[in-house]
Design a protein around this motif. Structure first.
Motif, PDB file in Angstrom:
ATOM      1  N   PRO A   1       2.745 -18.927   5.267  1.00 58.93           N
ATOM      2  CA  PRO A   1       2.061 -17.556   5.898  1.00 58.93           C
ATOM      3  C   PRO A   1       2.155 -16.603   3.991  1.00 58.93           C
ATOM      4  N   ALA A   2       0.482 -15.272   4.681  1.00 60.03           N
ATOM      5  CA  ALA A   2       1.324 -14.725   3.073  1.00 60.03           C
ATOM      6  C   ALA A   2       1.413 -13.315   3.994  1.00 60.03           C
ATOM      7  N   TRP A   3       1.881 -12.302   2.615  1.00 59.22           N
ATOM      8  CA  TRP A   3       2.025 -10.796   3.453  1.00 59.22           C
ATOM      9  C   TRP A   3       1.310  -9.988   4.121  1.00 59.22           C
ATOM     10  N   PRO A   4       0.492  -9.576   4.810  1.00 56.67           N
ATOM     11  CA  PRO A   4      -0.558  -8.481   4.642  1.00 56.67           C
ATOM     12  C   PRO A   4       0.183  -6.970   4.463  1.00 56.67           C
ATOM     13  N   CYS A   5      -1.273  -6.639   3.230  1.00 62.52           N
ATOM     14  CA  CYS A   5      -0.412  -5.163   2.061  1.00 62.52           C
ATOM     15  C   CYS A   5      -1.288  -3.704   3.277  1.00 62.52           C
ATOM     16  N   PRO A   6      -1.766  -3.604   4.041  1.00 59.71           N
ATOM     17  CA  PRO A   6      -2.531  -2.810   4.325  1.00 59.71           C
ATOM     18  C   PRO A   6      -2.565  -1.502   3.585  1.00 59.71           C
ATOM     19  N   ALA A   7      -3.802  -0.907   2.928  1.00 64.81           N
ATOM     20  CA  ALA A   7      -3.394   0.052   2.165  1.00 64.81           C
ATOM     21  C   ALA A   7      -5.097   0.923   2.523  1.00 64.81           C
ATOM     22  N   GLY A   8      -5.235   1.780   1.104  1.00 63.83           N
ATOM     23  CA  GLY A   8      -6.697   2.740   1.357  1.00 63.83           C
ATOM     24  C   GLY A   8      -6.597   3.952   1.875  1.00 63.83           C
ATOM     25  N   GLY A   9      -5.838   4.673   1.179  1.00 64.65           N
ATOM     26  CA  GLY A   9      -5.038   6.017   1.368  1.00 64.65           C
ATOM     27  C   GLY A   9      -3.899   6.047   3.089  1.00 64.65           C
ATOM     28  N   MET A  10      -3.631   5.264   2.249  1.00 67.44           N
ATOM     29  CA  MET A  10      -2.561   5.913   3.515  1.00 67.44           C
ATOM     30  C   MET A  10      -0.978   7.183   2.893  1.00 67.44           C
ATOM     31  N   HIS A  11      -0.733   7.099   4.117  1.00 64.14           N
ATOM     32  CA  HIS A  11       0.306   8.591   3.949  1.00 64.14           C
ATOM     33  C   HIS A  11       1.661   8.557   4.579  1.00 64.14           C
ATOM     34  N   MET A  12       2.438   8.638   4.110  1.00 60.76           N
ATOM     35  CA  MET A  12       4.142   8.870   5.440  1.00 60.76           C
ATOM     36  C   MET A  12       3.785   8.720   6.524  1.00 60.76           C
ATOM     37  N   SER A  13       2.516   9.304   6.997  1.00 61.63           N
ATOM     38  CA  SER A  13       2.652  10.210   8.382  1.00 61.63           C
ATOM     39  C   SER A  13       1.853   8.427   8.998  1.00 61.63           C
ATOM     40  N   ASN A  14       1.403   7.381   7.896  1.00 60.94           N
ATOM     41  CA  ASN A  14       1.057   5.965   8.254  1.00 60.94           C
ATOM     42  C   ASN A  14       2.234   5.293   8.633  1.00 60.94           C
ATOM     43  N   LEU A  15       3.219   5.327   8.380  1.00 62.13           N
ATOM     44  CA  LEU A  15       3.881   4.309   7.918  1.00 62.13           C
ATOM     45  C   LEU A  15       4.729   3.684   9.797  1.00 62.13           C
ATOM     46  N   GLY A  16       4.878   4.680  10.844  1.00 60.67           N
ATOM     47  CA  GLY A  16       5.608   4.348  11.888  1.00 60.67           C
ATOM     48  C   GLY A  16       3.961   3.124  12.313  1.00 60.67           C
TER      49      GLY A  16
END
Length: 269
Positions: A65-80
């Motif tokens: 398996p590979a690791w997903p890396c969600p990005a594109g304008g993410m902030h601290m508040s998105n981590l949850g």
């Protein structure tokens, strides 16, 4: 994901999000796939991101398996939300958000790590233990394989060519020389010998091959090309190139083969 947006910005044409940023990226060797997460600067929906995540982790032959890396304008508040959507085996990418959070980049990074620890249990693992002395290394790995008549090697035995019977072959033996005995190499060196009238399986795979003629004369088919392979001839086989070796003489035909230590299993053409 640079230059891939045109393939996924329409529901009526292009390539499925999971196939492009999940399956295809894994097939070309990606360990991590970076993609625009829902709620960021780009118009990816939750179902698009879930599809990518699932394709990155779905069974795919011998690939890991590979690791997903969600990005594109993410902030601290998105981590949850990202923690809930993607879980621990993921990479979370914050770029401009760190710079915008504080003028002190070290402080911003520390807060980012604290937020990660709030959602995930931190686990530190020591590297795999290696041999601690030259004596241990000498005992574990035989570094000189004495060549013997009949294309044999001391302390190495001939084994069946393949365990599976779904790929046809005839009259082939193999000798594992280096790579299977604790050497720590990233490649394996094997010797194959084809008896008169014999042939290896017609197959393809994702990993590359290097074939070196060693004994007698054989015929190598790769794609639509046929090559006569003589001793010390060297051939490079590309990924997914259909190939087979045949012995059309009355004498044994042997060749050395170098492949990745970690590799996928052969497939039918």
């Amino acid at each position: 994901p640079a230059l891939t947006g045109s393939y996924t910005n329409s529901d009526s044409q292009g390539i499925d999000h999971g196939v492009l940023l999940g399956t295809l990226f894994r097939l070309i060797g990606a360990d991590i796939s970076i993609f625009p997460n829902v709620g960021g600067r780009f118009a990816y929906r939750a179902e698009n991101c879930a599809r990518i995540r699932d394709c990155l982790r779905a069974p795919l032959g011998e690939l890991r398996p590979a690791w997903p890396c969600p990005a594109g304008g993410m902030h601290m508040s998105n981590l949850g939300g990202m923690a809930a959507d993607y879980g621990a085996d993921s990479v979370f990418l914050l770029g401009g958000a760190l710079l915008g959070h504080s003028a002190d980049l070290r402080s911003s990074t520390g807060m980012f790590l604290d937020e990660i620890r709030r959602h995930f249990h931190e686990r530190l693992e020591a590297p795999a233990k290696v041999n601690e002395s030259t004596d241990e290394l000498a005992e574990a790995v035989l570094r000189h394989l004495k060549f013997a008549p009949g294309f044999q090697w001391a302390n190495r035995e001939s084994t069946p060519y393949k365990d599976a019977d779904d790929l046809a072959f005839k009259g082939v033996r193999r000798v594992e020389l280096v790579g299977k005995f604790g050497e720590g190499t990233r490649c394996d060196l094997r010797y194959f010998e084809v008896e008169a009238g014999g042939f290896t399986s017609l197959e393809k795979h994702l990993h590359t091959h290097i074939v070196i003629g060693a004994r007698g004369i054989g015929v190598l088919t790769m794609g639509n090309e046929r090559i006569t392979l003589e001793p010390m001839d060297v051939v490079y086989l590309r990924p997914l190139e259909v190939h087979q070796l045949r012995n059309q003489t009355r004498e044994p035909f042997g060749f050395l083969c170098i492949v990745d230590h970690e590799r996928d299993r052969p497939m039918k053409p």
